[in-house]
Motif scaffolding. Structure first.
Motif, PDB file in Angstrom:
ATOM      1  N   PRO A  27       0.813  -1.213   0.000  1.00  0.00           N
ATOM      2  CA  PRO A  27       0.000   0.000   0.000  1.00  0.00           C
ATOM      3  C   PRO A  27       0.849   1.266   0.000  1.00  0.00           C
ATOM      4  O   PRO A  27       0.315   2.363  -0.122  1.00  0.00           O
ATOM      5  N   ILE A  28       2.160   1.125   0.196  1.00  0.00           N
ATOM      6  CA  ILE A  28       3.072   2.254   0.214  1.00  0.00           C
ATOM      7  C   ILE A  28       4.288   1.904  -0.626  1.00  0.00           C
ATOM      8  O   ILE A  28       4.547   0.742  -0.921  1.00  0.00           O
ATOM      9  N   ALA A  36       3.758   8.234  -0.269  1.00  0.00           N
ATOM     10  CA  ALA A  36       4.612   7.964   0.888  1.00  0.00           C
ATOM     11  C   ALA A  36       5.537   6.787   0.572  1.00  0.00           C
ATOM     12  O   ALA A  36       5.123   5.787  -0.025  1.00  0.00           O
ATOM     13  N   VAL A  37       6.799   6.924   0.980  1.00  0.00           N
ATOM     14  CA  VAL A  37       7.801   5.905   0.670  1.00  0.00           C
ATOM     15  C   VAL A  37       8.587   5.572   1.942  1.00  0.00           C
ATOM     16  O   VAL A  37       9.021   6.464   2.669  1.00  0.00           O
ATOM     17  N   ALA A  60       2.587  10.049  16.310  1.00  0.00           N
ATOM     18  CA  ALA A  60       1.799   9.745  15.115  1.00  0.00           C
ATOM     19  C   ALA A  60       1.014   8.448  15.294  1.00  0.00           C
ATOM     20  O   ALA A  60      -0.178   8.372  14.959  1.00  0.00           O
ATOM     21  N   ALA A  61       1.669   7.402  15.812  1.00  0.00           N
ATOM     22  CA  ALA A  61       0.993   6.118  16.005  1.00  0.00           C
ATOM     23  C   ALA A  61      -0.124   6.243  17.033  1.00  0.00           C
ATOM     24  O   ALA A  61      -1.209   5.660  16.863  1.00  0.00           O
ATOM     25  N   ALA A  62       0.107   7.008  18.100  1.00  0.00           N
ATOM     26  CA  ALA A  62      -0.921   7.180  19.121  1.00  0.00           C
ATOM     27  C   ALA A  62      -2.138   7.903  18.554  1.00  0.00           C
ATOM     28  O   ALA A  62      -3.284   7.536  18.853  1.00  0.00           O
ATOM     29  N   ASN A 106       4.302  11.276   4.132  1.00  0.00           N
ATOM     30  CA  ASN A 106       3.394  11.322   5.269  1.00  0.00           C
ATOM     31  C   ASN A 106       3.576  10.103   6.172  1.00  0.00           C
ATOM     32  O   ASN A 106       3.273   8.976   5.792  1.00  0.00           O
ATOM     33  N   LEU A 107       4.080  10.341   7.386  1.00  0.00           N
ATOM     34  CA  LEU A 107       4.302   9.250   8.330  1.00  0.00           C
ATOM     35  C   LEU A 107       2.993   8.577   8.718  1.00  0.00           C
ATOM     36  O   LEU A 107       2.945   7.359   8.926  1.00  0.00           O
ATOM     37  N   TYR A 108       1.909   9.348   8.810  1.00  0.00           N
ATOM     38  CA  TYR A 108       0.615   8.768   9.177  1.00  0.00           C
ATOM     39  C   TYR A 108       0.172   7.727   8.149  1.00  0.00           C
ATOM     40  O   TYR A 108      -0.377   6.682   8.511  1.00  0.00           O
TER      41      TYR A 108
END
Length: 440
Positions: free
Chosen positions: A29-30, A47-48, A395-397, A83-85
């Protein structure tokens, strides 16, 4: 799996993409870009994941879950371009957020992967964990170990926390009363909400357990006229909190202590708040925690417990999770029903429960924006590796709260009165609409 989007820049060794196409159960997906020049095109987001070294894959092979990804990211073996998200959201479709991905390649498939990995230079002994990983010793949730766990998380840099949290220095879920509320306004509104639920009035005595940098006790003393005691296990927090007390002219009204909640003996208090500290208590200590707070609270007094919770059926943080190793060592989340039952088992009457889940997602996004805006300074203040821990964690939270994998509840309870009086207002509206008695 469709392999048409995989390119291989060299032929001396198998490209990373060759290993990925064997490992992943479905299309990426990325995007992925590797040290060997190979790429695997992903979705339309752009995003990569930039895999800078074979060490990243070695970490993932020895810890094929979020811990391996986190170690690689913190060490700089792996980075994110874009985008890290979006990259973190991709873990759901790849099942990387679970304790073990369900890759069913069969014996021959795994043998081929191992051969490719060996030729790519990925195999080898486990690499040392990045130095930012916690290494606590002693009995879990003993006073000494709890103090070490709190120090690991909080005693890194008050200047960093100011950059992350903003001027209020409030490290807990904000309360956005209006769509256009700023983070600072929402944090002040959160303190006001808690003060109203506790029914604070001039002359009352308040205990704030886990007072952080003093936000709650400062607000309660300044706006409600209470005498307040705040306790924390972080010396850096206490030093700054004491300075803030002096700057606001509240030295005679607010006391800050470096003290474990199990060591407090100078009750009774008229009200007790615990905001963002509950995650450090531990399931095995819930009875002791609520019993101690009850003994410190006068009959009819109120306790407001504000803590992150987990939905029913969700696993607790594991010892091999990223958050346990790098963010909140020994932290534990509890289902809100467990919290209510534990409070009532120790003599409290629970009177109100409120979820602020969406508010915490918005709070975390605001913290993330602060971190991005001050990224260069953050790295100077706490080091590159630890700054990367925080970027990944926040970001993960935020994603976990948005997806309802995490929640947060304010639980209001009353210490049982011998004659049954609760001293609660007759309606919830009356409880929440009380005005700040000493504000403008």
């Amino acid at each position: 799996m469709d392999h048409s989007h995989i390119s291989d820049a060299g032929s001396e060794a198998p490209a990373l993409a060759s290993v990925l196409q064997q490992l992943l159960p479905q299309a990426l997906p990325i995007g992925v870009r590797a040290w060997d020049g190979s790429t695997a095109a992903g979705g339309a987001s752009g995003a990569v994941v930039d895999v800078r070294s074979p060490d990243a894959l070695r970490r993932l092979m020895w810890a094929p879950n979020e811990l391996g990804f986190g170690r690689a990211y913190v060490a700089g073996d792996l980075d994110v371009d874009g985008n890290l998200y979006e990259v973190l959201a991709a873990r759901d479709s790849l099942q990387l957020g679970e304790p073990q991905p369900s890759f069913d390649l069969g014996a021959r498939g795994w043998l081929r992967v191992l051969r490719l990995a060996r030729r790519a230079g990925v195999l080898g002994r486990p690499l040392p964990a990045p130095r930012e990983e916690s290494r606590l010793r002693g009995r879990r949730h003993s006073r000494a170990r709890d103090a070490a766990a709190v120090s690991f998380h909080y005693d890194i840099s008050n200047d960093f926390y100011r950059l992350l949290l903003g001027p209020t220095m409030t490290y807990s879920c904000a309360f956005f009363e209006h769509d256009d509320s700023t983070l600072d306004e929402a944090q002040e509104a959160k303190y006001g909400l808690i003060c109203r639920k506790l029914g604070l009035r001039p002359g009352m005595r308040l205990l704030d357990v886990g007072c952080g940098w003093g936000g709650m006790v400062l607000h309660a003393a300044a706006h409600y006229g209470v005498d307040a005691v705040g306790v924390t296990l972080s010396r850096q927090q206490a030093e700054l909190a004491e300075l803030r007390v002096a700057q606001l002219g509240l030295t005679g009204r607010v006391q800050i202590r470096v003290q474990d909640y199990r060591e407090i003996v100078d009750g009774p208090f008229d009200a007790i708040s615990s905001i963002g500290m509950f995650e450090h208590v531990g399931l095995q200590n819930l009875a002791e925690y609520f019993d101690r707070l009850r003994t410190l609270l006068r009959p009819g007094g109120r306790l407001l417990n504000h803590g992150i919770s987990r939905p029913s059926g969700r696993q607790r943080w594991g010892r091999h999770s990223f958050i346990d190793r790098y963010v909140f060592p020994d932290g534990e989340l509890h289902e809100v029903g467990t919290v209510v039952s534990a409070m009532q088992a120790q003599g409290f009457e629970v009177r109100d429960v409120e979820s602020l889940r969406e508010h915490y997602a918005r709070t975390l996004h605001a913290w993330s924006a602060n971190l991005d805006a001050g990224w260069d300074e953050a790295q100077l203040l706490i080091g590159v590796g630890r700054a990367r821990v925080w970027r990944l964690y926040v970001a993960a939270a935020a994603l976990n709260f948005e997806a309802a994998r995490s929640s947060i509840h304010q639980v209001l309870a009353v210490n049982d009165h011998p004659d049954g009086r609760s001293e609660m207002p007759p309606t919830r509206a009356a409880l929440l609409l009380a005005r700040e008695s000493m504000s403008d």
